[in-house]
Design an enzyme around this catalytic site. Structure first.
Site, short mmCIF file in Angstrom:
data_model
loop_
_atom_site.label_atom_id
_atom_site.label_comp_id
_atom_site.label_asym_id
_atom_site.label_seq_id
_atom_site.Cartn_x
_atom_site.Cartn_y
_atom_site.Cartn_z
N HIS A 62 1.09 -9.37 4.70
CA HIS A 62 -0.39 -8.09 4.48
C HIS A 62 -0.85 -8.39 3.43
CE1 HIS A 62 -2.14 -4.51 6.28
NE2 HIS A 62 -3.33 -4.82 5.28
N PHE A 85 -6.98 7.30 4.10
CA PHE A 85 -7.38 6.50 5.73
C PHE A 85 -6.04 7.48 6.51
CE2 PHE A 85 -9.36 3.15 4.13
CZ PHE A 85 -10.40 2.63 5.73
N TRP A 142 -6.30 -0.94 -1.89
CA TRP A 142 -6.98 -2.20 -2.55
C TRP A 142 -8.08 -1.96 -3.66
CZ3 TRP A 142 -2.84 -5.23 -1.34
CH2 TRP A 142 -1.98 -4.94 0.44
N TRP A 159 -4.77 3.71 11.70
CA TRP A 159 -4.71 3.02 10.34
C TRP A 159 -4.22 4.99 10.11
CZ3 TRP A 159 -2.29 -0.68 7.52
CH2 TRP A 159 -2.36 -0.62 6.32
N GLN A 205 0.67 -1.01 -0.11
CA GLN A 205 0.04 -0.11 -0.06
C GLN A 205 1.09 1.57 0.06
OE1 GLN A 205 -2.74 -1.65 3.71
NE2 GLN A 205 -3.84 -0.68 2.16
N ASN A 224 -2.47 -10.54 8.75
CA ASN A 224 -3.38 -9.40 8.75
C ASN A 224 -4.29 -10.38 7.89
OD1 ASN A 224 -3.83 -6.74 8.72
ND2 ASN A 224 -4.20 -7.32 6.05
N GLU A 225 -5.39 -10.41 8.68
CA GLU A 225 -6.57 -10.21 8.22
C GLU A 225 -6.62 -11.67 7.25
OE1 GLU A 225 -8.37 -6.65 6.80
OE2 GLU A 225 -7.84 -5.20 9.31
N TYR A 243 -12.74 -1.54 12.73
CA TYR A 243 -13.27 -0.09 11.85
C TYR A 243 -14.70 0.55 12.57
CZ TYR A 243 -9.09 0.17 9.07
OH TYR A 243 -8.30 0.10 9.08
N GLU A 289 -5.31 -1.83 13.88
CA GLU A 289 -6.23 -0.93 13.46
C GLU A 289 -7.41 -0.49 13.63
OE1 GLU A 289 -6.44 -2.23 9.16
OE2 GLU A 289 -4.42 -3.37 9.20
N ASN A 340 -7.94 -5.31 14.18
CA ASN A 340 -8.15 -4.47 13.44
C ASN A 340 -10.06 -4.80 13.80
OD1 ASN A 340 -5.65 -5.08 12.88
ND2 ASN A 340 -5.78 -5.30 10.51
N ARG A 353 3.88 -0.51 13.40
CA ARG A 353 3.61 -1.17 12.53
C ARG A 353 3.46 -1.28 11.32
NH1 ARG A 353 -2.39 -4.03 11.21
NH2 ARG A 353 -1.70 -5.85 10.72
C1 BG6 Z 1 -7.73 -3.37 6.14
C2 BG6 Z 1 -6.09 -3.41 5.99
O1 BG6 Z 1 -8.69 -3.85 5.99
O2 BG6 Z 1 -7.98 -2.29 6.35
C3 BG6 Z 1 -6.25 -2.45 5.50
O3 BG6 Z 1 -5.90 -3.90 7.09
C4 BG6 Z 1 -6.93 -1.64 5.18
O4 BG6 Z 1 -4.66 -2.85 4.78
C5 BG6 Z 1 -8.15 -1.32 5.84
O5 BG6 Z 1 -5.90 -0.68 4.14
C6 BG6 Z 1 -9.32 -0.31 5.62
O6 BG6 Z 1 -9.35 -1.10 5.01
P1 BG6 Z 1 -10.05 -1.02 3.37
O7 BG6 Z 1 -11.07 -1.81 3.47
O8 BG6 Z 1 -11.11 0.43 3.32
O9 BG6 Z 1 -8.92 -1.99 2.44
#
Ligand code: BG6
Length: 464
Positions: free
Chosen positions: A121, A431, A423, A415, A20, A166-167, A298, A369, A296, A77
């Site tokens: 990752h 972010f 992605w 994050w 990224q 990661n995830e 959100y 995150e 992680n 990280r």
């Molecule tokens: C997590 C990932 O899913 O959240 C990150 O570990 C990612 O790499 C971040 O960028 C934000 O999520 P999204 O869904 O916007 O990619």
């Protein structure tokens, strides 16, 4: 001055991931990853972007460490790019790629910043994928173990905090189930196999670390799992069950084997033979293999039982994880919204931390995150970001509420350091605490970056 709600030893940090932020994808012998190929397929990345430069971190890493110092973080990280270290995935290492992370780790330590290293990752070496050795294939396990062994031997004298994956949920569901992420495979069986092999690989690598390195290197190892909170849509028992079931499918899928020794019963009942079994040897390597719980997180959704599905076996004749889950996820319209329908629900974090604490026997937890994205192109609007400040403060308060209710929370990583290649969202979700110009990679601190530095400074001055 008010006392900080966090203990003195609490670690504040920021997170990033190699693909990224690094750019320089063809430099110094790096091999391609599955994302290099996937992101160039028309239609896969929302805005058609490609991270040839991104945050230009591969070239600008020293300045980025100065930026981390300006943020006053205790820890950083980041992930190692497997295809920079082993361009083919296995075999001949790439000395220039290895030297890059050597320099980065040394400088971080000189700057007083703890390196937290994610081994995987999402940037699987493309050569492995093309040889049929993706996460849905058991052949990936020895390849990953070889790579991790090299990383422990090379960097383990200085790195104390390792994260294997990661995830893994995203790799399994989005990479192999829906095909929304690289490598773009849409296959229900491959989805659960990809989850299974990541767990097996984690168990092996953790055992390798504990048997071969831990006594001399004194580090610890964990896995970073993603989970947004699932809150029952009503007080009805079926909705309560749906919320519990959703937490088990999203987080328990990986955390149950790590802490309790097998997949959740709800998954076994629903999926039957689709969910592979662990051998006794694998189980013994996986259970108890994490020294800390990395989360992680959100946002939060409401979970409701779709009529007639809960309690029945609906494994056959459907297309994937969400159908297997069989829970309706939605949002409460009164929750504050963001540009992508990720609602701001800080108390969801507190509840989730309490759920983890109860289910997994009071583990040491790190939020690896948490963050807030904005869209748009005007740099001035992106840099002046009061909403991100409000979000972060609210989630930090929610984290401290969890500590007050007895959760053993040890750290928080925001994050992300800088606007990066998100992605499948490309640059449409920003972010960062720094604004990045995606063409040149140049960066400017945002209002939220200055705020986060001030928040950490106050904590350092007032921690108990
Ligand atoms: C997590 C990932 O899913 O959240 C990150 O570990 C990612 O790499 C971040 O960028 C934000 O999520 P999204 O869904 O916007 O990619």
């Amino acid at each position: 001055m008010e006392t900080s709600p966090f203990p003195k030893s609490f670690q504040f940090g920021v997170s990033t991931a190699a693909f990224q932020i690094e750019g320089s994808l063809e430099q110094d012998g790096r091999g391609p990853s599955i994302w290099d190929e996937f992101a160039q397929i028309p239609g896969k990345i929302v805005d058609g972007s490609f991270p040839s430069v991104s945050c230009n971190h591969y070239a600008d890493w020293e300045e980025d460490i100065r930026r981390l110092q300006d943020l006053e973080v205790d820890a950083y990280r980041f992930s190692l790019a497997w295809p920079r270290i082993l361009p083919e995935g296995t075999g001949q290492p790439n000395s220039k790629g290895i030297a890059f992370y050597d320099r980065l780790i040394d400088r971080l330590l000189e700057a007083g910043i703890k390196p937290w290293v994610t081994l995987y990752h999402w940037d699987l070496p493309l050569a492995l994928h093309h040889s049929g050795c993706g996460w849905h294939n058991p052949g990936i396990v020895p390849a990953f173990t070889e790579y991790c062994d090299l990383c422990f031997r090379t960097y383990g004298d200085r790195v104390r905090d390792w994260i294997t994956f990661n995830e893994p949920w995203c790799t399994a569901v989005l990479g192999y189930g829906t095909g929304y992420f690289a490598p773009g495979i849409r296959d229900r069986e491959a989805c659960y196999l990809a989850g299974h092999h990541q767990l097996i690989a984690h168990g092996k690598v953790s055992r390798l670390y504990r048997d071969g390195f831990k006594s001399t290197q004194n580090g610890r190892i964990g896995m970073a799992n993603n989970c947004d909170y699932r809150h029952p849509a009503s007080g009805a028992p079926a909705d309560q069950e749906a919320a519990q079931r959703a937490l088990e499918f999203f987080l328990g899928w990986f955390a149950d084997p790590l802490y309790l020794g097998d997949y959740p019963e709800s998954m076994r009942d629903t999926l039957g033979p689709l969910l592979p079994k662990f051998t006794e040897q694998e189980r013994s390597e996986i259970q108890g293999s994490c020294d800390f719980f990395a989360l992680n997180h959100y946002t939060t959704n409401l979970a409701a039982a779709p009529k007639g599905m809960i309690g029945t076996n609906f494994a056959s004749g459907n297309g994937g994880f969400m159908e297997d889950l069989g829970v309706d996820l939605s949002n409460d319209p009164s929750w504050e919204n963001t540009h992508r329908d990720w609602r701001i629900v800080p108390w969801g974090l507190t509840r989730l931390l309490e759920w983890i604490d109860r289910r997994y026997g009071h583990p040491e937890i790190f939020i690896t995150e948490n963050g807030f994205s904005i869209s748009g192109d005007n740099p001035e609007d992106l840099i002046n970001d009061p909403d991100r400040i409000r979000y972060t403060l609210a989630y930090l308060n929610a984290a401290s509420d969890a500590i007050n209710s007895g959760v053993d929370l040890r750290g928080y990583f925001h994050w992300c350091l800088a606007d990066d290649f998100d992605w499948a969202n490309g640059y449409s979700c920003r972010f960062g605490l720094y604004h990045t110009d995606g063409e040149t990679g140049s960066k400017r601190i945002k209002r939220s970056g200055k705020w986060y530095a001030e928040y950490i400074r106050q904590h350092h001055n007032s921690a108990k």
